[in-house]
Enzyme design. Structure first.
Site, PDB file in Angstrom:
ATOM      1  N   ASN A 258      10.271   1.960  17.559  1.00 55.39           N
ATOM      2  CA  ASN A 258      11.552   1.527  18.110  1.00 55.39           C
ATOM      3  C   ASN A 258      12.330   2.743  18.589  1.00 55.39           C
ATOM      4  O   ASN A 258      11.806   3.862  18.584  1.00 55.39           O
ATOM      5  CB  ASN A 258      12.333   0.708  17.071  1.00 55.39           C
ATOM      6  CG  ASN A 258      12.592   1.492  15.808  1.00 55.39           C
ATOM      7  OD1 ASN A 258      12.942   2.672  15.856  1.00 55.39           O
ATOM      8  ND2 ASN A 258      12.405   0.859  14.659  1.00 55.39           N
TER       9      ASN A 258
ATOM     10  N   LYS B 159      -9.907   4.995  21.274  1.00 54.17           N
ATOM     11  CA  LYS B 159      -8.974   4.519  22.293  1.00 54.17           C
ATOM     12  C   LYS B 159      -9.468   3.224  22.922  1.00 54.17           C
ATOM     13  O   LYS B 159     -10.628   3.116  23.342  1.00 54.17           O
ATOM     14  CB  LYS B 159      -8.779   5.574  23.370  1.00 54.17           C
ATOM     15  CG  LYS B 159      -7.785   5.161  24.442  1.00 54.17           C
ATOM     16  CD  LYS B 159      -7.631   6.226  25.517  1.00 54.17           C
ATOM     17  CE  LYS B 159      -6.683   5.751  26.615  1.00 54.17           C
ATOM     18  NZ  LYS B 159      -6.550   6.744  27.696  1.00 54.17           N
TER      19      LYS B 159
ATOM     20  N   ASP C  36       8.428  -4.607   2.850  1.00 53.11           N
ATOM     21  CA  ASP C  36       9.888  -4.594   2.953  1.00 53.11           C
ATOM     22  C   ASP C  36      10.414  -3.603   1.917  1.00 53.11           C
ATOM     23  O   ASP C  36      10.612  -3.941   0.748  1.00 53.11           O
ATOM     24  CB  ASP C  36      10.446  -5.995   2.703  1.00 53.11           C
ATOM     25  CG  ASP C  36      11.920  -6.107   3.069  1.00 53.11           C
ATOM     26  OD1 ASP C  36      12.639  -5.099   2.904  1.00 53.11           O
ATOM     27  OD2 ASP C  36      12.348  -7.184   3.508  1.00 53.11           O
ATOM     28  N   ILE C  37      10.613  -2.370   2.333  1.00 53.73           N
ATOM     29  CA  ILE C  37      10.962  -1.292   1.398  1.00 53.73           C
ATOM     30  C   ILE C  37      12.320  -1.535   0.762  1.00 53.73           C
ATOM     31  O   ILE C  37      12.495  -1.379  -0.458  1.00 53.73           O
ATOM     32  CB  ILE C  37      10.933   0.065   2.130  1.00 53.73           C
ATOM     33  CG1 ILE C  37       9.544   0.305   2.738  1.00 53.73           C
ATOM     34  CG2 ILE C  37      11.296   1.201   1.167  1.00 53.73           C
ATOM     35  CD1 ILE C  37       9.459   1.529   3.624  1.00 53.73           C
ATOM     36  N   LEU C  38      13.312  -1.931   1.556  1.00 57.11           N
ATOM     37  CA  LEU C  38      14.653  -2.186   1.036  1.00 57.11           C
ATOM     38  C   LEU C  38      14.622  -3.282  -0.023  1.00 57.11           C
ATOM     39  O   LEU C  38      15.215  -3.141  -1.105  1.00 57.11           O
ATOM     40  CB  LEU C  38      15.586  -2.571   2.185  1.00 57.11           C
ATOM     41  CG  LEU C  38      17.004  -3.006   1.795  1.00 57.11           C
ATOM     42  CD1 LEU C  38      17.736  -1.897   1.047  1.00 57.11           C
ATOM     43  CD2 LEU C  38      17.789  -3.426   3.039  1.00 57.11           C
TER      44      LEU C  38
ATOM     45  N   PHE D 125      20.766  -0.878   6.014  1.00 55.85           N
ATOM     46  CA  PHE D 125      21.367  -0.947   7.344  1.00 55.85           C
ATOM     47  C   PHE D 125      20.867  -2.210   8.033  1.00 55.85           C
ATOM     48  O   PHE D 125      19.735  -2.650   7.802  1.00 55.85           O
ATOM     49  CB  PHE D 125      20.994   0.278   8.176  1.00 55.85           C
ATOM     50  CG  PHE D 125      21.927   1.441   8.002  1.00 55.85           C
ATOM     51  CD1 PHE D 125      22.819   1.808   9.006  1.00 55.85           C
ATOM     52  CD2 PHE D 125      21.924   2.174   6.826  1.00 55.85           C
ATOM     53  CE1 PHE D 125      23.679   2.881   8.839  1.00 55.85           C
ATOM     54  CE2 PHE D 125      22.779   3.239   6.641  1.00 55.85           C
ATOM     55  CZ  PHE D 125      23.661   3.599   7.652  1.00 55.85           C
TER      56      PHE D 125
ATOM     57  N   LYS E 189      17.939  -9.523   0.733  1.00 56.61           N
ATOM     58  CA  LYS E 189      17.264  -8.324   0.252  1.00 56.61           C
ATOM     59  C   LYS E 189      17.650  -7.987  -1.185  1.00 56.61           C
ATOM     60  O   LYS E 189      16.856  -7.407  -1.927  1.00 56.61           O
ATOM     61  CB  LYS E 189      17.617  -7.131   1.150  1.00 56.61           C
ATOM     62  CG  LYS E 189      17.313  -7.337   2.627  1.00 56.61           C
ATOM     63  CD  LYS E 189      15.844  -7.264   2.939  1.00 56.61           C
ATOM     64  CE  LYS E 189      15.621  -7.285   4.449  1.00 56.61           C
ATOM     65  NZ  LYS E 189      14.199  -7.230   4.814  1.00 56.61           N
TER      66      LYS E 189
END
Length: 400
Positions: free
Chosen positions: A208, A286, A307-309, A326, A344
């Site tokens: 991202n 590749k 999902d680390i949080l 965040f 969460k």
């Protein structure tokens, strides 16, 4: 914070010596008494007159000055300060310190003192990376000498890399930590930052637009308040902060492993923009584009990233006292972020609108809303450094 603190400032010989002038001003603004020592090489870059004018004190330069030795003496000068700061700490000065040399006023003061010493190294990248410098740094650290920096950046010689001296305000923060401590002294805080890169094949990946600037600013602000910071970062554009423990990762799975290895901590700030999905089976070679209409398009099968949080927020044992996430949203920002906090299980969520028109993603400013169990508090648009400072102060208040 530095009222009546006595600082002996040794100015070494390097182009970064000009920053010592601003450092003197910043230290005196905070109430410190600055006694300057200017090396012979340092005097090639800044003048005794300019140093004396800013310090409001006599500049010491010569080991064998009869008047200075009669009035004070280098032994007394070396022990009359609360902290000795060397700016810039050149490769030569640090080599003298590591070897116990004392052939000029600066090196003699540093050898004769029992006062804490803080070095701000500055030199060419090749000099910093030389094995001799690495040995000297290891020796000095073993002797209990403090260091701030160096950082990465453009050099006066035209090269780029580690060796750039810390900025005056970063050195001031290190001085304050050394002499005062700070509201987060003794606290260990984890900060994640930057994007993750999820490989498709050896040359392509999913990512991202996160630059890592906000996470870096948060880590700096927490360190400035005295916290021990573990900084887990993906491949970000922003250089990692100085004087923190840096763990570099690429993927979400690597970030999770680094986060778990860093625990336990008193607080965790999850500012990283972790990719939600990864390619289930990344290719080892590749993927080639097939010519013609019959070649078709490659089909990618995705898998959900950890999902680390949520994992850290919902820990049964060893959960940080404060977990902060965040929420980068483009629509219904407050509602979506509020729902995310509950889902969460984290304590706070900082929500921001990252739609293209705001310029926040990858920009220098941010506008966040802090959401906790009591509701939402919108902060005005400010620089990311200001957001970080405000967040760090609130963390300090909460951790007591």
């Amino acid at each position: 914070m530095l009222a009546s603190k006595r600082i002996l400032l040794i100015i070494g010989g390097g182009i970064a010596a000009f920053k010592a002038l601003d450092l003197i001003r910043r230290l005196r603004e905070r109430g410190a008494e600055v006694t300057p020592v200017l090396t012979r090489a340092g005097a090639e870059f800044v003048t005794p007159l300019s140093v004396s004018a800013l310090a409001g004190r006599k500049v010491y330069t010569d080991l064998f000055d009869l008047t200075d030795e009669a009035e004070m003496g280098h032994i007394e000068l070396s022990r009359s300060a609360d902290l000795i700061v060397v700016v810039p700490a050149t490769a030569d000065l640090m080599a003298k310190m590591a070897g116990g040399h004392a052939d000029d006023l600066a090196s003699t003061l540093l050898l004769a003192t029992d006062t804490p010493v803080l070095l701000a190294p500055a030199m060419n990248v090749r000099m910093w990376e030389h094995p001799a410098t690495a040995r000297n740094i290891a020796t000095l650290k073993g002797d209990g000498i403090g260091l701030i920096g160096p950082g990465e950046g453009d050099m006066a010689c035209g090269e780029f890399g580690p060796g750039r001296m810390s900025e005056p305000l970063e050195i001031v923060a290190a001085v304050e930590r050394a002499l005062v401590g700070g509201p987060l002294a003794g606290k260990r805080v984890l900060v994640t930052s930057g994007p993750t890169h999820e490989p498709i094949d050896p040359v392509r990946y999913i990512a991202n637009r996160s630059s890592g600037a906000q996470g870096t600013a948060i880590a700096k602000a927490l360190r400035a308040l005295g916290a021990e910071v573990v900084f887990v970062t993906g491949p970000a554009d922003a250089a990692p902060p100085e004087d923190v423990e840096v763990k570099r990762v690429e993927t979400a799975q690597e970030m999770l492993a680094a986060v778990e290895a860093a625990l336990p901590v008193d607080a965790a700030v999850f500012a990283a923009a972790v990719a939600d999905w990864r390619v289930a089976s990344a290719s080892d070679s590749k993927m080639k584009k097939q010519p013609g209409e019959k070649g078709g398009l490659p089909v990618l099968e995705f898998a959900e990233n950890p999902d680390i949080l949520a994992r850290v927020s919902q820990m049964n044992e060893g959960r940080p006292a404060l977990v902060i996430g965040f929420a980068a949203e483009t629509d219904d920002v407050i509602d979506n972020a509020t729902a995310k906090r509950k889902r969460k299980g984290c304590d706070w969520i900082l929500a921001n609108d990252v739609s293209h028109a705001t310029g926040i993603m990858g920009g220098a400013h941010n506008a966040v809303t802090l959401i906790d169990s009591e509701g939402a508090q919108s902060w005005p648009r400010m620089t990311k450094a200001e957001v970080a400072s405000r967040l760090a102060e609130r963390i300090a208040q909460t951790l007591g």
